[in-house]
Design a protein around this motif. Structure first.
Motif, PDB file in Angstrom:
ATOM      1  N   PRO A   1       0.457  -0.992  -0.258  1.00  0.00           N
ATOM      2  CA  PRO A   1       0.043  -0.387  -0.071  1.00  0.00           C
ATOM      3  C   PRO A   1       0.743   0.550  -0.454  1.00  0.00           C
ATOM      4  CG  PRO A   1      -0.776  -1.189   1.531  1.00  0.00           C
ATOM      5  CD  PRO A   1       0.732  -2.526   0.952  1.00  0.00           C
TER       6      PRO A   1
ATOM      7  N   GLY B   1      -4.373  -3.347   2.263  1.00  0.00           N
ATOM      8  CA  GLY B   1      -4.963  -2.541   1.777  1.00  0.00           C
ATOM      9  C   GLY B   1      -5.656  -1.480   3.351  1.00  0.00           C
ATOM     10  N   ARG B   2      -7.115  -2.962   3.552  1.00  0.00           N
ATOM     11  CA  ARG B   2      -7.622  -3.057   4.521  1.00  0.00           C
ATOM     12  C   ARG B   2      -6.833  -2.872   5.575  1.00  0.00           C
ATOM     13  NH1 ARG B   2     -10.363  -7.050   1.071  1.00  0.00           N
ATOM     14  NH2 ARG B   2      -9.606  -8.626   2.489  1.00  0.00           N
TER      15      ARG B   2
ATOM     16  N   ALA C   1      -3.821  -8.782  -6.237  1.00  0.00           N
ATOM     17  CA  ALA C   1      -4.766  -7.959  -6.420  1.00  0.00           C
ATOM     18  C   ALA C   1      -5.944  -8.092  -4.719  1.00  0.00           C
ATOM     19  CB  ALA C   1      -5.703  -7.693  -7.415  1.00  0.00           C
ATOM     20  N   ARG C   2      -5.442  -9.260  -4.871  1.00  0.00           N
ATOM     21  CA  ARG C   2      -6.353  -9.662  -3.820  1.00  0.00           C
ATOM     22  C   ARG C   2      -5.530  -9.577  -1.905  1.00  0.00           C
ATOM     23  NH1 ARG C   2      -8.938 -14.095  -6.881  1.00  0.00           N
ATOM     24  NH2 ARG C   2      -7.007 -14.554  -6.612  1.00  0.00           N
ATOM     25  N   ARG C   3      -4.152  -9.665  -2.169  1.00  0.00           N
ATOM     26  CA  ARG C   3      -3.368  -9.786  -1.282  1.00  0.00           C
ATOM     27  C   ARG C   3      -3.091  -8.030  -1.150  1.00  0.00           C
ATOM     28  NH1 ARG C   3      -2.563 -10.703   3.080  1.00  0.00           N
ATOM     29  NH2 ARG C   3      -0.595 -10.300   4.628  1.00  0.00           N
ATOM     30  N   ILE C   4      -3.142  -7.743  -1.792  1.00  0.00           N
ATOM     31  CA  ILE C   4      -2.975  -5.764  -1.814  1.00  0.00           C
ATOM     32  C   ILE C   4      -4.173  -5.224  -1.503  1.00  0.00           C
ATOM     33  CG2 ILE C   4      -2.754  -4.183  -3.158  1.00  0.00           C
ATOM     34  CD1 ILE C   4      -0.564  -4.603  -2.688  1.00  0.00           C
ATOM     35  N   SER C   5      -5.436  -5.866  -1.942  1.00  0.00           N
ATOM     36  CA  SER C   5      -6.710  -5.342  -1.195  1.00  0.00           C
ATOM     37  C   SER C   5      -6.133  -5.990   0.307  1.00  0.00           C
ATOM     38  CB  SER C   5      -7.791  -5.593  -2.294  1.00  0.00           C
ATOM     39  OG  SER C   5      -8.888  -5.706  -1.743  1.00  0.00           O
ATOM     40  N   ALA C   6      -6.169  -7.231   0.805  1.00  0.00           N
ATOM     41  CA  ALA C   6      -6.872  -7.195   2.591  1.00  0.00           C
ATOM     42  C   ALA C   6      -4.930  -6.344   3.050  1.00  0.00           C
ATOM     43  CB  ALA C   6      -6.180  -7.991   2.693  1.00  0.00           C
TER      44      ALA C   6
ATOM     45  N   HIS D   1       3.167  -0.872  -8.471  1.00  0.00           N
ATOM     46  CA  HIS D   1       1.282  -0.792  -7.924  1.00  0.00           C
ATOM     47  C   HIS D   1       0.818  -1.722  -8.262  1.00  0.00           C
ATOM     48  CE1 HIS D   1       0.944   2.054 -11.490  1.00  0.00           C
ATOM     49  NE2 HIS D   1      -0.888   2.087 -10.468  1.00  0.00           N
TER      50      HIS D   1
END
Length: 247
Positions: free
Chosen positions: A43, A241-242, A234-239, A202
């Motif tokens: 992130p 970020g959360r 993408a799923r790992r980056i989203s997690a 990114h």
């Protein structure tokens, strides 16, 4: 086994922002394999650019050690680091950093002119051929597309036969089709020449071209994936970020 291209041991980097101390990296330990393509993601504010800068000798760690091959670079003087970057590292950035008044070939060979040395003509021809610029060597940057300009930057980075090519968001200024073309070129260079590449990005699609992806959060490596798909990334980056937002 050969030494890793880059070794980082307990690397910490802190900055001061007014009265506040920012911990960009926190005791990061990593070994980046020789002849492989490594992507670094995380992130915003995770420390990925600081990671690249410390690994490449563009910045000095507050503590810990960094080795390029067998050489410790984390305690070198700025003069020594300048020589090391010139002779053993190549750099590709989001901005192409080409000299408008110079031709493609003059831009590619600029590092040799600055060092007062001469390139190996056979290797130079090989590099130009590999990046697909054989018919563009007399053109100036303004006569090239964005993707072609980035190819010039990659050729310039490769011309000195660096041990590692460091790329910081190399496709950030390119459209998706051109970006895929440039990333495919980097992938082929790793596969066919044994080049080592380290890229901060990114973009999950860009990172999916790599052999391994390191994920940073809050200055710490939190996960490594081997040959992941863009969807997995993408799923790992989203997690991440959360998790960062909730902290």
């Amino acid at each position: 086994m050969s030494l890793p291209a880059i070794r980082m041991n307990a690397v910490t980097k802190t900055y001061k922002q007014g009265a506040r101390v920012v911990h960009a990296l926190r005791e990061v330990t990593a070994a980046l394999p020789r002849g492989r393509f490594t992507a670094v993601m995380g992130p915003s504010g995770s420390g990925k650019s600081t990671f690249l800068h410390c690994a490449a000798g563009l910045d000095t760690p507050t503590s810990g050690t960094v080795h390029l091959g067998e050489v410790e670079i984390s305690r070198m003087s700025e003069t020594q680091l300048s020589e090391l970057r010139r002779d053993r590292a190549g750099f590709v950035f989001q901005s192409f950093n080409l000299i408008p008044a110079l031709t493609v070939m003059e831009n590619i060979t600029l590092p040799f002119r600055l060092a007062g040395t001469r390139p190996d003509p056979a290797w130079l021809d090989e590099v130009v051929r590999r990046v697909g610029l054989e018919n563009r060597t007399r053109h100036r940057p303004s006569q090239l597309s964005g993707g072609q300009q980035q190819r010039v930057a990659i050729a310039r980075a490769l011309a000195t036969r660096p041990e590692v090519v460091f790329a910081d968001e190399p496709t950030g200024a390119l459209d998706p089709v051109t970006a895929a073309d440039v990333l495919g070129l980097l992938r082929r260079l790793v596969d066919t020449t044994g080049q080592t590449a380290v890229m901060v990005t990114h973009d999950p699609v860009a990172a999916a071209h790599a052999d391994q992806v390191l994920f940073l959060a809050d200055g710490v490596i939190v996960e490594e994936l081997l040959s992941p798909s863009a969807g997995e990334i993408a799923r790992r980056i989203s997690a991440l970020g959360r998790r960062t937002a909730a902290a």
